[in-house]
Design a protein around this motif. Structure first.
Motif, PDB file in Angstrom:
ATOM      1  N   GLU A  12      -2.892  12.192  -1.436  1.00  0.00           N
ATOM      2  CA  GLU A  12      -1.815  12.627  -2.697  1.00  0.00           C
ATOM      3  C   GLU A  12      -0.430  12.808  -2.017  1.00  0.00           C
ATOM      4  N   ALA A  20       4.324   7.468  -3.613  1.00  0.00           N
ATOM      5  CA  ALA A  20       3.968   5.981  -4.328  1.00  0.00           C
ATOM      6  C   ALA A  20       4.420   4.948  -3.825  1.00  0.00           C
ATOM      7  N   ASP A  45     -11.824   7.471  -4.733  1.00  0.00           N
ATOM      8  CA  ASP A  45     -11.027   6.294  -5.353  1.00  0.00           C
ATOM      9  C   ASP A  45      -9.366   6.414  -4.617  1.00  0.00           C
ATOM     10  N   ARG A  75      -5.597   5.896  -4.991  1.00  0.00           N
ATOM     11  CA  ARG A  75      -4.696   6.187  -6.122  1.00  0.00           C
ATOM     12  C   ARG A  75      -4.143   5.189  -6.847  1.00  0.00           C
ATOM     13  N   MET A  76      -3.901   5.080  -8.229  1.00  0.00           N
ATOM     14  CA  MET A  76      -3.612   3.931  -9.074  1.00  0.00           C
ATOM     15  C   MET A  76      -2.225   3.181  -8.286  1.00  0.00           C
ATOM     16  N   GLU A  77      -1.357   3.939  -7.758  1.00  0.00           N
ATOM     17  CA  GLU A  77      -0.178   3.269  -7.137  1.00  0.00           C
ATOM     18  C   GLU A  77      -0.555   2.501  -5.917  1.00  0.00           C
ATOM     19  N   GLU A 125      -3.196   0.518  -5.758  1.00  0.00           N
ATOM     20  CA  GLU A 125      -3.760  -0.846  -5.944  1.00  0.00           C
ATOM     21  C   GLU A 125      -2.678  -1.998  -5.905  1.00  0.00           C
ATOM     22  N   ARG A 149      -6.655 -10.868 -12.373  1.00  0.00           N
ATOM     23  CA  ARG A 149      -6.859 -10.061 -11.164  1.00  0.00           C
ATOM     24  C   ARG A 149      -6.371 -10.907  -9.962  1.00  0.00           C
ATOM     25  N   HIS A 160      -3.882 -10.896  -7.466  1.00  0.00           N
ATOM     26  CA  HIS A 160      -3.175  -9.786  -6.853  1.00  0.00           C
ATOM     27  C   HIS A 160      -2.264 -10.056  -5.544  1.00  0.00           C
TER      28      HIS A 160
END
Length: 197
Positions: free
Chosen positions: A49, A53, A121, A123-125, A127, A136, A138
């Motif tokens: 955390e 980001a 998991d 963080r969303m940032e 991915e 998908r 990427h």
């Protein structure tokens, strides 16, 4: 087609990893373990955390590459220093990495609510961004393609690539020609592991 390409990306990277090692006549059978080591390192970094980001994706790629390189460098160092057979060392290291991952999943990473062995998991940032919206497809697919081109250029167009090929073709002749065979083998193993990781 998109899903096939997405699933092929890690296979392309591990295939390149093995190809680089094989060019230096280092039989890296442990690309699977190096991939797992890289995945664990990337998962650890991606769940932090405190990181900004914007730095998450590059930090995860770097952490995965470093973990893979370290995992491949250990058997290479054993071969160079102690003449340990790298086929056995890299293959057995796969199991050590696998059991280390299971220990993390059943221990510190275990979901405290459900009790399932699951990594935290990311963080969303963290991915990979999608290249085509709604699919998908990427960034990893693009990186695998760029890595293939980069490895081709490295092996065929650079002095490092020449040294790797020379050591793979004839280590005694390469050593007689002034190439540090042990260093080249360690470098090839580290590149190989970084690609797999």
């Amino acid at each position: 087609l998109v899903e096939t390409v997405v699933k092929a990306a890690p296979l392309v990277l591990t295939g390149l990893a093995v190809a680089v090692a094989f060019r230096a006549r280092f039989w890296n059978i442990g690309a699977e373990g190096q991939l797992l080591a890289g995945a664990m390192a990337a998962a650890f970094v991606g769940a932090r955390e405190g990181l900004p980001a914007w730095s998450l994706v590059p930090a995860m790629i770097l952490a995965g590459a470093l973990a893979g390189a370290a995992t491949a460098a250990l058997p290479a160092a054993l071969r160079v220093r102690l003449k340990v057979d790298e086929v056995v060392a890299t293959l057995m290291l796969n199991f050590i990495i696998f059991y280390a991952m299971m220990a993390l999943l059943d221990g510190p990473w275990k979901d405290p609510l459900s009790g399932y062995p699951d990594s935290p998991d990311i963080r969303m940032e963290a991915e990979f961004p999608a290249l085509v919206s709604g699919t998908r497809l990427h960034l990893g697919v693009l990186l695998a393609g760029l890595a293939a081109i980069g490895i081709w250029l490295l092996i065929t167009r650079t002095t490092v690539g020449f040294r790797i090929r020379a050591v793979g073709a004839n280590p005694r002749a390469a050593a007689h020609g002034g190439i540090a065979v042990g260093r080249v083998m360690l470098l090839a193993a580290a590149i190989s592991g970084a690609l797999a990781g």
